[in-house]
Design a protein around this motif. Structure first.
Motif, short mmCIF file in Angstrom:
data_model
loop_
_atom_site.label_atom_id
_atom_site.label_comp_id
_atom_site.label_asym_id
_atom_site.label_seq_id
_atom_site.Cartn_x
_atom_site.Cartn_y
_atom_site.Cartn_z
N ASP A 488 0.84 -1.20 0.00
CA ASP A 488 0.00 0.00 0.00
C ASP A 488 0.87 1.25 0.00
N VAL A 489 0.30 2.38 -0.42
CA VAL A 489 1.12 3.59 -0.54
C VAL A 489 1.74 4.03 0.77
N THR A 490 0.98 3.95 1.87
CA THR A 490 1.57 4.44 3.12
C THR A 490 2.73 3.54 3.54
N GLN A 492 4.51 1.72 1.38
CA GLN A 492 5.55 1.95 0.39
C GLN A 492 6.43 3.13 0.80
N ALA A 493 5.80 4.19 1.27
CA ALA A 493 6.57 5.36 1.68
C ALA A 493 7.52 4.99 2.81
N GLN A 494 7.06 4.17 3.74
CA GLN A 494 7.92 3.75 4.85
C GLN A 494 9.11 2.93 4.34
N LEU A 496 10.43 2.81 1.31
CA LEU A 496 11.36 3.59 0.49
C LEU A 496 12.28 4.43 1.35
N SER A 497 11.73 5.07 2.38
CA SER A 497 12.60 5.91 3.19
C SER A 497 13.57 5.06 3.99
N LEU A 498 13.14 3.85 4.35
CA LEU A 498 14.06 2.93 5.02
C LEU A 498 15.22 2.55 4.11
N GLU B 49 -6.71 1.51 1.19
CA GLU B 49 -5.63 0.55 1.11
C GLU B 49 -6.18 -0.86 1.22
N SER B 254 1.81 10.17 1.05
CA SER B 254 2.60 8.95 0.85
C SER B 254 2.79 8.63 -0.62
N LEU B 262 11.85 12.53 -0.65
CA LEU B 262 11.41 11.30 0.00
C LEU B 262 11.38 11.49 1.51
N ALA B 264 9.31 9.80 5.11
CA ALA B 264 8.30 8.90 5.63
C ALA B 264 7.29 9.77 6.34
N PRO B 265 6.04 9.82 5.83
CA PRO B 265 5.10 10.76 6.40
C PRO B 265 4.60 10.37 7.78
N ARG B 268 7.42 4.67 11.56
CA ARG B 268 7.54 3.45 10.75
C ARG B 268 6.92 2.24 11.41
#
Lengths: 631, 317
Positions: A488-490, A492-494, A496-498, B49, B254, B262, B264-265, B268
């Motif tokens: 999911d996008v949220t 995915q954002a996590q 990618l930043s990792l 989602e 996101s 980039l 992380a909004p 984690r």
């Protein structure tokens, strides 16, 4: 049908079975018109004639009846009964199985518990009980054998039907206004029939044996009628004195059952789609390499860790050659992230897998190029070298972590194993490092999560484990093949930043394969765009996204909707990418390109460099920047 | 404009751990009571989602799943019958996976004829004429009719799926992730085709997707789903540009966008709430930066904000 026979003929034993069975069935059909002695006429004066005696090639039995004639008539009866029983069992069993699997729930529960009860009895006992209840006789034996085999078919078919009943085309049929009965007959049944045929072909032999068993006990065919089982039963008393009377029917049973089983195996292999696609052929530990020349590494001025030169990978399937990768050059330096972007079938995954010889062979063959890791060519390197590097210096992250993690081991054990393969550390130490790794990919409660099985984690958590696995031995290069596509996008954002943090902290070189320009823009320094197995454009990410030079890049970007641009008509690319087994001459994109000239369709187009220092494989690259993209 | 589709308190509860007798061990509420309406000729986008209940909602709308509570009205008439054939004439469905929604053992002609024959009782010549008309509308060549599904690429198969939905002559189409299995260049072709068809036949779309950019590009209005309930509904250009619900904001931040750095909004470690043990108050509360004490105890109702957007939040942004 011809395909089926050809597949069957590939299996020599099955083909032999087919021939033997064909002969037996033909003889059984022809029996009434063959010049044979009457099978049931007794002549006690002539009893127990040996084999090859005059007038009776196979001798005579205890009542002086001609054994050859009895054998032929008996075979005819046994084979007919066996096939009839298989047909009845298959029809009833499949019917029950389809109904149970299609309706599911309580219907399924009640039917299948009934079937379970049938299966709880030893089959021969059950058959005996049925015959005892119905009385002896060939017809009753047939019913008993069929009934005993119904559960086998019902269970098999039910399993298949459950899978099919939840397919989308069944829902679609419902929405088309079909009723349940019609859906079962016209949607489900055609998809189940191959399985029924396979199950039948492997059980006919068994049913012939069972019928013979019942007849042997005197419960099947009644004297004077001959079938193979009753012939054996009658010959039993003369087993020592006149063995030929029991050997003749015994050998026939052996021949028939062997032939049917060999044929059944062949039919299963030929019809089963998984086996047809080559799952039976064992892939080699590393991709086959067959290259004429080895390209020179070139001057390694930018200290690239991994330097792929003119890589070519093909798939050889029958007479076709699929040129999945047709000469790709890529390099990554420590701390760098290279994006490899393209549509499905563009060869991006095959490029990545070729580096470590992970493309399945057969059918994959690396036909050219080199992949230098710190100056050492990996293509064609001995398996031992590759194995030492795989997962240690160069590791992979795959798209679907549920498919790459072993479902039966805890994630902690799997991580510890990945470490211990390359480093001789104790179990406890590996375990401690595994927990550290889980912490480094920010999995909460790493100590307790290490004891979880993959199915207990969410998709995002599993992909973190996939990343932890890739990091297990502190590699230099990570090749990530669409690692966030399934997320999911949220999440995915996590992820990618990792990955971004990890490459900065550890100086990792990352090759990031994706089809998403947004992801590339956020993570990658450089990007290479692939089309039909070749790189069409390569350069710094910002430059390419601001002003794509290759028409394909420009049009691919234009047809991706981007958040914040509102409702709009998308600039679709007409047509489809070419098949890589029939690439056009010249530029592969030319048939879909509105700027293509005659020159584009002849001869090879090299990856040239534009004035702005970007590599583009195009005769008429865009030089001015479209203004839509703001960076 | 008239209301084409109206859902009132539509919800779905799945039993977990069924027993032969007696009640199931637990219940999962896949869709909380949802009330939504779609105007005729409108495209309503539904985003969320995985696991947010979008597909369950869609399957209830076409009658593939019976709803646990609530009613569906089409053109002002209630649809209570759980017979998909009745639904089929009014509302149709386009599946996510184009290949698996076509029976591999039937020709395209057989697949296309099914809705014409069973929903409309057309004769052979009528069917042939209608199929030719629809195939022309979706840019498919007539010779495809005698081929089998495996001979088609994903984009072509999805056109066939759309053609089948059109054949039923329903005015409302539920598009459940219709392009997410397709390559980007093909995705644009199919999205443009859908826009053309809507113009030509005066259709109403419910467009379900997890891809915010795609939804924004095709929708008039957007509903955002989280954990089975609608948390925000509003005009497409407003919902993502100026989100009022914190979850919508998180979603739109996101999404990877060219030119945005980039970040992380959110933290984690956050995870979705457990469906077997749902939170008492707002489902987003544990991930929300401005959650207050009332968010933990009460479920916020969907209320209209000053700019016309509906948001289920006690502290809209």
């Amino acid at each position: 049908m011809m395909d089926f026979l050809r597949l069957l003929a590939r299996n020599r034993l099955a083909f032999a079975g087919l021939i033997v069975m064909g002969v037996v069935v033909a003889l059984a059909i022809l029996t009434p018109i063959l010049p044979l002695a009457p099978p049931d006429v007794t002549n006690t004066a002539n009893r127990f004639q040996p084999v090859l005696s005059e007038g009776a090639w196979l001798g005579t039995d205890h009542l002086g009846r001609d054994l050859l004639s009895r054998l032929m008539w008996g075979t005819r009866l046994s084979v007919a009964v066996g096939f009839a029983a298989a047909l009845i069992a298959a029809t009833l069993g499949a019917g029950i199985g389809i109904v149970a699997g299609f309706y599911g729930g309580r219907t399924d529960n009640i039917i299948m518990r009934g079937i379970d009860m049938l299966m709880a009895f030893p089959y021969i006992l059950l058959a005996l009980a049925i015959v005892a209840a119905l009385g002896p006789g060939l017809m009753n034996a047939l019913i008993a054998v069929a009934a005993v085999n119904i559960p086998f078919f019902a269970r098999n078919i039910r399993g298949i039907t459950v899978g099919i009943a939840h397919k989308e085309f069944v829902d679609a049929a419902r929405l088309s206004g079909m009723k349940d009965a019609r859906i079962i007959l016209s949607e489900v049944l055609p998809n189940v029939i191959p399985v029924i045929v396979i199950a039948m072909s492997t059980t006919v032999g068994w049913m012939i044996l069972e019928t013979a068993g019942l007849s042997f006990l005197g419960l099947g065919s009644q004297p004077p009628q001959a079938d193979l089982g009753s012939m054996l039963g009658e010959a039993r008393s003369a087993l020592i004195t006149n063995p030929h009377t029991s050997v003749v029917p015994g050998a026939m049973i052996l021949v028939i059952v062997m032939a049917i089983n060999l044929l059944g195996d062949g039919v299963r292999d030929a019809l089963d789609p998984r086996l047809k696609s080559g799952a039976l052929s064992r892939p080699m530990p590393a991709t086959k390499v067959d290259r004429k020349t080895i390209p020179y590494q070139g001057d390694n001025t930018d200290d690239s860790l991994l330097n792929i030169r003119a890589l070519e990978t093909q798939f050889h399937v029958k007479n076709r050659v699929y040129r999945a990768v047709g000469g790709v050059d890529l390099r990554v330096a420590p701390g760098q992230c290279l994006g490899l972007i393209g549509e499905s079938g563009s060869g991006k995954s095959v490029t990545a897998l070729s580096v470590m010889g992970l493309v399945a062979s057969p059918p994959g063959v690396i036909t050219g190029g080199a992949a230098y890791y710190k100056g050492e060519d990996l293509i064609g390197a001995p398996y031992k070298t590759l194995r030492a590097l795989r997962g240690d210096r160069i590791s992979y992250i795959f798209q679907d972590p549920l498919a790459t993690l072993h479902p039966l081991y805890t994630i902690g054990d799997q991580l510890a194993e990945a470490i211990r393969v390359h480093h001789p550390v104790s179990r406890g130490e590996a375990r401690a490092r595994a927990v550290d790794l889980l912490k480094s990919v920010r999995i909460p409660n790493a100590e307790s999560r290490a004891n979880s099985y993959p199915h207990e984690l969410s998709g995002g958590m599993r992909q973190r484990v996939g990343i932890a696995m890739a990091l297990a031995n502190d590699p230099d290069v990570i090749i990530a093949d669409e690692p966030t596509t399934a997320l999911d996008v949220t999440v995915q954002a996590q992820i990618l930043s990792l990955l971004n943090d990890l490459r900065r902290e550890r100086g990792l070189a990352i090759i990031f394969i994706t089809h998403d320009f947004g992801v590339v823009a956020q993570l990658c320094d450089h990007v290479a765009v692939m089309y039909a197995g070749r790189i069409v454009e390569h350069g710094p990410t910002n430059d390419i996204l601001r002003a794509p030079a290759h028409p394909y890049t420009a049009r691919l970007m234009a047809c991706v909707p981007e958040l914040g641009q509102g409702r709009r008509e998308l600039a679709a690319i007409p047509g489809l990418p070419p098949m890589v087994d029939q690439l056009p001459a010249g530029c592969a994109f030319a048939p879909r390109c509105d700027m293509a000239s005659a020159a584009c369709k002849t001869g090879d187009i090299a990856l040239g460099t534009t004035q702005t220092g970007r590599a583009v494989r195009c005769l008429t690259p865009h030089t001015t920047a479209p203004v839509e993209v703001e960076v | 404009m008239s209301t084409a589709l109206k859902l009132t308190d539509l919800s779905k509860v799945f039993p977990v751990g069924k027993r032969l007798f007696g009640p199931p061990k637990a219940q999962v509420r896949a869709v909380q009571p949802v009330t939504l309406s779609v105007e005729a000729g409108e495209t309503l986008g539904i985003v969320g989602e995985s696991g947010c209940g979008k597909s369950t909602l869609a399957r209830m709308l076409v009658g593939l799943l019976p709803p646990s509570t609530g009613t569906i009205e089409i053109d002002g008439q209630p649809l209570d019958n759980a017979d998909p054939a009745l639904f089929g004439r009014k509302i149709q469905y386009v599946f996510q996976d184009p290949i698996s929604s076509l029976n591999p053992r039937k020709t395209i002609r057989q697949i296309m004829e099914a809705p014409l024959r069973h929903l409309h009782g057309m004769g052979p010549s009528e069917r042939a004429a209608r199929i030719a008309e629809i195939f022309a509308a979706v840019n498919l060549r007539p010779e495809f009719l005698d081929r089998y599904p495996h001979e088609f690429s994903g984009g072509q198969a999805q056109r066939i799926g759309i053609a089948r939905a059109l054949a039923a002559d329903a005015r409302i189409l539920i598009l459940d992730e219709p392009v997410s299995a397709l390559d980007v260049s093909v995705q644009a072709q199919v999205l443009n085709l859908l826009a053309d068809l809507k113009q030509k036949f005066g259709l109403t779309y419910l467009f379900i997707s997890h891809d915010l950019a795609v939804v924004e590009a095709v929708s008039d209005r957007v509903a955002v789903l989280y954990f089975g309930s609608v948390v925000e509904v509003g005009p497409a250009d407003q919902v993502f540009a100026k989100p009022r619900h914190p979850y919508t904001k998180l979603l739109s931040e996101s999404a990877p966008v060219v030119g945005r750095p980039l970040t992380a909004p959110e933290g984690r470690e956050t995870e979705l709430p457990d469906p077997l043990n749902p939170p008492k108050g707002c489902a987003f509360c544990a991930r929300c930066p401005n959650a207050g004490p009332e968010c933990r105890d009460q479920v916020p109702p969907l209320t209209q904000q000053d700019d016309g957007v509906w948001t289920a939040c006690f502290h809209p942004l």
